[in-house]
Design an enzyme around this catalytic site. Structure first.
Site, mmCIF file in Angstrom:
data_model
loop_
_atom_site.group_PDB
_atom_site.id
_atom_site.type_symbol
_atom_site.label_atom_id
_atom_site.label_comp_id
_atom_site.label_asym_id
_atom_site.label_seq_id
_atom_site.Cartn_x
_atom_site.Cartn_y
_atom_site.Cartn_z
ATOM 1 N N GLY A 179 0.793 -1.227 0.000
ATOM 2 C CA GLY A 179 0.000 0.000 0.000
ATOM 3 C C GLY A 179 0.819 1.269 0.000
ATOM 4 O O GLY A 179 0.264 2.372 -0.089
ATOM 5 N N GLU A 225 -4.316 -1.121 7.144
ATOM 6 C CA GLU A 225 -5.574 -1.642 6.594
ATOM 7 C C GLU A 225 -6.119 -0.766 5.472
ATOM 8 O O GLU A 225 -6.519 -1.264 4.422
ATOM 9 C CB GLU A 225 -6.605 -1.746 7.721
ATOM 10 C CG GLU A 225 -7.952 -2.287 7.281
ATOM 11 C CD GLU A 225 -8.982 -2.262 8.398
ATOM 12 O OE1 GLU A 225 -9.884 -3.106 8.383
ATOM 13 O OE2 GLU A 225 -8.871 -1.378 9.274
ATOM 14 N N SER A 278 15.858 -0.819 -1.693
ATOM 15 C CA SER A 278 16.756 -0.094 -0.794
ATOM 16 C C SER A 278 16.734 1.404 -1.116
ATOM 17 O O SER A 278 15.843 1.879 -1.835
ATOM 18 C CB SER A 278 18.168 -0.668 -0.891
ATOM 19 O OG SER A 278 18.977 -0.162 0.158
ATOM 20 N N LYS A 291 20.085 6.488 0.913
ATOM 21 C CA LYS A 291 20.429 6.855 2.290
ATOM 22 C C LYS A 291 21.187 5.738 3.006
ATOM 23 O O LYS A 291 21.705 5.939 4.108
ATOM 24 C CB LYS A 291 19.165 7.240 3.061
ATOM 25 C CG LYS A 291 18.538 8.537 2.559
ATOM 26 C CD LYS A 291 17.252 8.873 3.278
ATOM 27 C CE LYS A 291 16.690 10.214 2.817
ATOM 28 N NZ LYS A 291 16.381 10.268 1.392
ATOM 29 N N ASN A 311 15.341 9.652 -4.031
ATOM 30 C CA ASN A 311 13.979 10.101 -3.749
ATOM 31 C C ASN A 311 13.082 9.880 -4.965
ATOM 32 O O ASN A 311 13.491 10.083 -6.105
ATOM 33 C CB ASN A 311 13.980 11.597 -3.408
ATOM 34 C CG ASN A 311 14.770 11.893 -2.162
ATOM 35 O OD1 ASN A 311 14.263 11.830 -1.061
ATOM 36 N ND2 ASN A 311 16.046 12.218 -2.335
ATOM 37 N N VAL A 312 11.842 9.468 -4.684
ATOM 38 C CA VAL A 312 10.862 9.327 -5.755
ATOM 39 C C VAL A 312 9.812 10.411 -5.616
ATOM 40 O O VAL A 312 9.390 10.757 -4.514
ATOM 41 C CB VAL A 312 10.198 7.936 -5.748
ATOM 42 C CG1 VAL A 312 11.167 6.881 -6.211
ATOM 43 C CG2 VAL A 312 9.654 7.594 -4.371
ATOM 44 N N SER A 370 5.309 9.568 -0.060
ATOM 45 C CA SER A 370 4.939 10.205 1.200
ATOM 46 C C SER A 370 6.140 10.978 1.729
ATOM 47 O O SER A 370 7.254 10.487 1.774
ATOM 48 C CB SER A 370 4.518 9.137 2.213
ATOM 49 O OG SER A 370 5.541 8.172 2.379
ATOM 50 N N GLU A 407 19.967 14.157 9.014
ATOM 51 C CA GLU A 407 19.838 14.547 7.608
ATOM 52 C C GLU A 407 21.198 14.916 7.025
ATOM 53 O O GLU A 407 21.999 15.606 7.659
ATOM 54 C CB GLU A 407 18.878 15.724 7.488
ATOM 55 C CG GLU A 407 18.475 16.041 6.068
ATOM 56 C CD GLU A 407 17.358 17.074 6.008
ATOM 57 O OE1 GLU A 407 16.537 16.974 5.095
ATOM 58 O OE2 GLU A 407 17.319 17.964 6.867
#
Length: 640
Positions: A288, A314, A408, A411, A449-450, A454, A551
């Site tokens: 998900g 869920e 993976s 990072k 990064n994509v 999120s 970071e």
């Protein structure tokens, strides 16, 4: 009166059109006869009037059936005019047949003259009304938004016709082709890109991109050219999507970061896409999530026999199940979909699922990826990312799964945070297991990064710009690699098919992007200026908030320099140091004890001592550990 007519109900307008066309057909017949006989005083017999009556009735029926009265005048285009011409030609044929069967004395050339006359009498007033309506809707009267369309080809022309005239006023077209400059398209002049500055001074507020199937690299060049002009730039759905109904003209959107990157896609290797999926049982953990869900979409296209969705959340599982179920039903795909709730930390459940369904390929996307949150939840981050991967891999070995692909991250390379170190440790676990056995082929795919995942900065920046700022950047020098989710998922599938066992594949992410430059470009493309010391009258301020715990300023994809190419131009194989399985198992046992007793300081030290290249000078900020430490200090102080 004209306003009342324009605002009248559609049924009233259709009745008026029918009445006018009845008069127009009669006048066209009379004019055609007069021109043929050279006389205005023509005695019509009962037979000629009967032929005319038949022509009127049948012609109006044809006009209705051909949809002439469904067309909206203000949106009337060339296909509508063509329909009118066809209808009038059919009306001329009806006149000729009616004259023949009623034995009237209509000259044989009259129907041809009638067709020409009727086209003028029926088509010209409609064009006149269209122009009157458009004239009344000029921006000076209704305050519409003045825009330019970039692209004077088919896409630009169709966009101009599709845009609602009560909302937009098209001031003209822009095109790179010098041969088009000065020409007219859809009654609007075509200008060169250099004219945008002067046109902006005339009140242009927005440029809509209509570049059709132009490569992303060209799209990026156009956007970069417009960026310095501080004019709002937006793009519209593809014309094919508009025609098919997949999108509407209301779906005008802001420029996405993928438009700025200008990265052209590479044709996938179909053999690699099919190898581990087609007619096989495939399982995706973390199905998900942003990467997991896109993997599921692309796996479905390769027609596995069964697709097992494994997810802890869920609602996320429900969403992706509904989407894929609809896709299967719409295209009648021969794929069984199985949705299962569970945690990757439950090894027995994982093994039971894999054995029950006969899983052959696993894509392990389940992980905690948010750097600051993992820093505040060290134990759970390590449990999920390291032990969750280990337990899933052990279950796969016992269930005799053929291929196991770990998603993976960049990072994991010389990490300065626990999240990255945990992902590198997960890689070491799979590399150790590859040496211990040869039942399951383990492969790791590492990328940056994509876009749209999120926690992505792009939607955050867009919302901050919409709210008037400030746009927050952690550090002026921070850079990141970016890739679209679909491209990442497609490359992951292909890389997974190339693995021999213990391979670490690295995706070509292109050039790194400076985050502050990205924020600046997004502000400019919104038609706004950056407010800083050099420009105190600007619109949006960029505020540097400082690096968050763990970071890094720069992300890397390779630990060493030993990298080789593969059969795919955007997939590389990294040759990096790894441990034997006994060495890996010893570290895992010590990590397990430290996590069990919630000794976050030991967890961190063990990750640093392991060959993960993890370096950190940040103080521990695990929320539970800090609370426990504070409570212990209070107890000690009370005892003393």
């Amino acid at each position: 009166m004209l306003k009342a007519l324009l605002e009248a109900p559609r049924s009233t307008k259709r009745v008026i059109s029918l009445c006018y066309d009845t008069v127009a057909i009669t006048l066209a017949y009379y004019a055609a006869t007069c021109m043929r006989l050279g006389n205005f005083s023509i005695p019509f017999t009962e037979r000629e009037l009967t032929a005319l009556s038949i022509t009127i009735v049948v012609s109006l029926f044809i006009f209705i059936r051909m949809g002439m009265y469904r067309a909206i005048l203000r949106y009337m285009t060339l296909p509508t005019l063509l329909t009118i011409a066809i209808c009038v030609c059919l009306s001329g044929l009806v006149l000729a047949l009616a004259g023949f069967f009623t034995h009237s004395r209509i000259p044989r050339s009259v129907p041809f003259i009638y067709i020409t006359t009727a086209i003028l009498l029926i088509g010209a007033p409609r064009l006149l009304m269209r122009n009157i309506i458009l004239l009344l809707n000029q921006p000076g009267l209704l305050g519409k938004e003045m825009i330019l369309i970039y692209g004077a080809g088919y896409t630009g022309h169709q966009l101009a016709l599709a845009l609602p005239p009560n909302q937009y006023h098209i001031a003209g077209f822009i095109d790179d082709n010098p041969a088009l400059h000065g020409t007219v398209l859809a009654n609007k002049k075509v200008y060169s890109p250099e004219m945008v500055v002067s046109l902006k001074a005339q009140g242009i507020t927005k440029v809509l991109l209509a570049l059709g199937d132009a490569p992303k690299s060209r799209r990026a060049q156009v956007i970069k050219r417009l960026e310095s002009l501080l004019i709002s730039v937006q793009t519209v759905p593809a014309i094919d999507d508009l025609i098919s109904g997949k999108a509407s003209i209301d779906h005008i959107r802001d420029i996405e970061i993928e438009d700025l990157l200008g990265r052209d896609p590479v044709q996938p290797n179909l053999d690699l896409l099919h190898a581990g999926i087609t007619r096989k049982v495939v399982m995706v953990t973390g199905a998900g999530g942003s990467i997991g869900s896109e993997l599921c979409r692309q796996i479905l296209q390769q027609l596995p026999s069964t697709l097992v969705l494994f997810e802890l959340n869920e609602y996320s599982l429900y969403q992706i199940e509904q989407e894929l179920s609809l896709e299967i039903a719409l295209h009648d795909l021969p794929v069984q979909l199985v949705s299962l709730l569970g945690s990757v930390q439950k090894e027995h459940r994982l093994e039971t699922i894999m054995r029950t369904y006969g899983v052959q390929t696993i894509y392990h996307a389940a992980a905690y990826k948010h750097v600051p949150l993992v820093e505040q939840n060290i134990v759970e981050g390590v449990r999920n990312n390291v032990f969750g991967t280990w337990y899933c891999a052990e279950a796969a070995i016992r269930a005799k799964v053929e291929s196991f692909v770990l998603i993976s991250t960049d990072k994991a390379v010389r990490s300065t945070n626990v999240m990255g170190a945990s992902k590198r440790m997960a890689e070491l676990v799979l590399q150790g297991l590859s040496q211990r056995q040869n039942t399951t082929r383990f492969t790791m795919v590492r990328f940056g990064n994509v876009l749209g995942s999120s926690g992505s900065v792009v939607p955050l920046f867009r919302q901050q710009i919409k709210n008037g700022g400030p746009v927050t950047v952690t550090h002026p020098e921070i850079t990141r690699y970016f890739m679209t989710i679909p491209e990442a998922a497609e490359l992951v599938i292909q890389a997974g098919s190339m693995g021999q066992g213990g391979d670490v594949f690295v995706l070509d992410m292109g050039e790194p992007v400076k985050i502050i430059d990205l924020a600046t470009r997004m502000i400019h493309l919104s038609g706004l200026e950056v407010r800083d010391d050099a420009n105190p009258e600007g619109d949006i301020e960029i505020e540097c908030t400082g690096l968050r715990p763990g970071e890094k300023l720069y992300e890397e994809l390779l630990i060493g320099d030993n990298v080789t190419g593969t059969d795919h131009v955007r997939i590389m194989r990294a040759e990096e140091h790894h441990l034997t399985w006994p060495e890996t198992r010893q570290i895992l046992d010590e990590l397990d004890k430290a996590c069990h007793h919630w000794r976050c300081d030991e967890v961190k030290d063990l990750l640093i001592q392991a060959p993960t290249e993890f370096h950190s000078t940040e103080p521990l900020c695990d929320s539970v550990w800090l609370r426990k430490q504070h409570a212990m200090k209070k107890v000690v102080s009370i005892v003393q």
